[in-house]
Write an enzyme that holds these catalytic residues in place. Sequence first.
Site: not given
Length: 380
Positions: A105, A212, A289
Amino acid sequence: MTDVLVAGGGIGGLSAAYALATAGYSVRLLERSAEFGEVGAGLQLAPNATRILREWGLLDEIAQAGVLPRRLVLADAVSGDELVHAELTGEFKKRYHAPYVVVHRSDLHRILVEACRRAGVTLETGRTVERVDSTEDTAFTYCADGSVFESQIAVAADGLTSKLRRAVADDEPICSGYVAYRGAVPAEEASTAMPLDDVVAWIGPRCHLVQYGLRRGELVNRVAVFASPAYERGETDWGGPDELEEAFAGCGEHVRRSLSSLWRDRRWPMYDRIPVENWVSGRLVLTGDAAHPMLQYLAQGACQAIEDAHTLAAEAVKGEDWGTALAAFNSSRASRTARVQRTARTWGDIWHVDGVGRLLRNELMTSLAEVYRHTDWLYA
Ligand code: FAD
């Protein structure tokens, strides 16, 4: 007066700022934190987002910082058995005209901040937006430090707990009773059970673990999610690390061992909201969001925020007035994101089922002949 003011410098706000700045608008972005940044864990970007990132000229850099996974795998958390997978190379890439990428991120966030700077966005940190008032053709944005900004439109990208959403909806985030723990550790310190170029979700009764690789496989990213018994008992302090091991006690060895690589000092209780149809109030529009928070089971919250940014800029450049552009943006996005919000909830229910339901689910998943039927609506 700037054309556009964006409130919030997460992935959604930065994407909107970048898309509108490269479409020719002057943009100012206000972020309440003292510095730009994102928590250091992974993010999956599906082709519906990477197609846009490529159009923006940012995909190569993002892909180089991340991993192009080979497969998306669902496995049973109790037995460890693989249930179903989608190949992410070859036909998948051709079908959706873009790759599946997983990225840290903070890398994606940094790339977006730098892209905004290059595109001429005025970026300000340490400014908390309190409210936006509109006249017929101007948005007035009021900050906690007393500053006021005038712009043609204001974009609310202030996240799940958005203050600006109050202009369109009198609602509150809805708690799922599930909590997420994250962790990213050097690959050599972690045993992984599956190759690091697979994105794997081990799904189990009231819990799951996603794993991952990040940064070209140098890091292993893990997210563990479980239903909190303390939440169900009505306790206010719930989902603590004391509940973590017990929640996964019935899972297979790899899943249980993986918990040791999670950070215990932070956790993410999981909330969404009921979809609302209207995201516009005067010259204020919601995105990301703030508009459509969703449970993360489809890994789509940031992808949908990127889609919002792309559509908003596309409607703006049609050259109609802002009122028309905001209405067109709203109507083309709200039904799609509502479907993603609702499907994410259902997907969570399917992942976390127990007993006979779990056996039936496994049976159905292992006999799935065609995964594209379930992904076309989202990625195509
Ligand atoms: P946010 O990231 O919440 O950003 C809001 C920003 O606004 C913040 O910087 C905040 O400081 C700032 N702000 C807030 N209030 C104010 C104010 N009043 N004034 C000024 N600034 C303000 N999505 C995916 O696409 N793929 C995934 O793999 C994925 N995995 C996830 C895993 C987990 C465990 C979780 C919890 C979520 C996941 N998501 C994923 C969802 C994704 O993280 C979010 O949907 C996305 O980050 C939302 O971005 P945003 O910019 O809209 O909001």
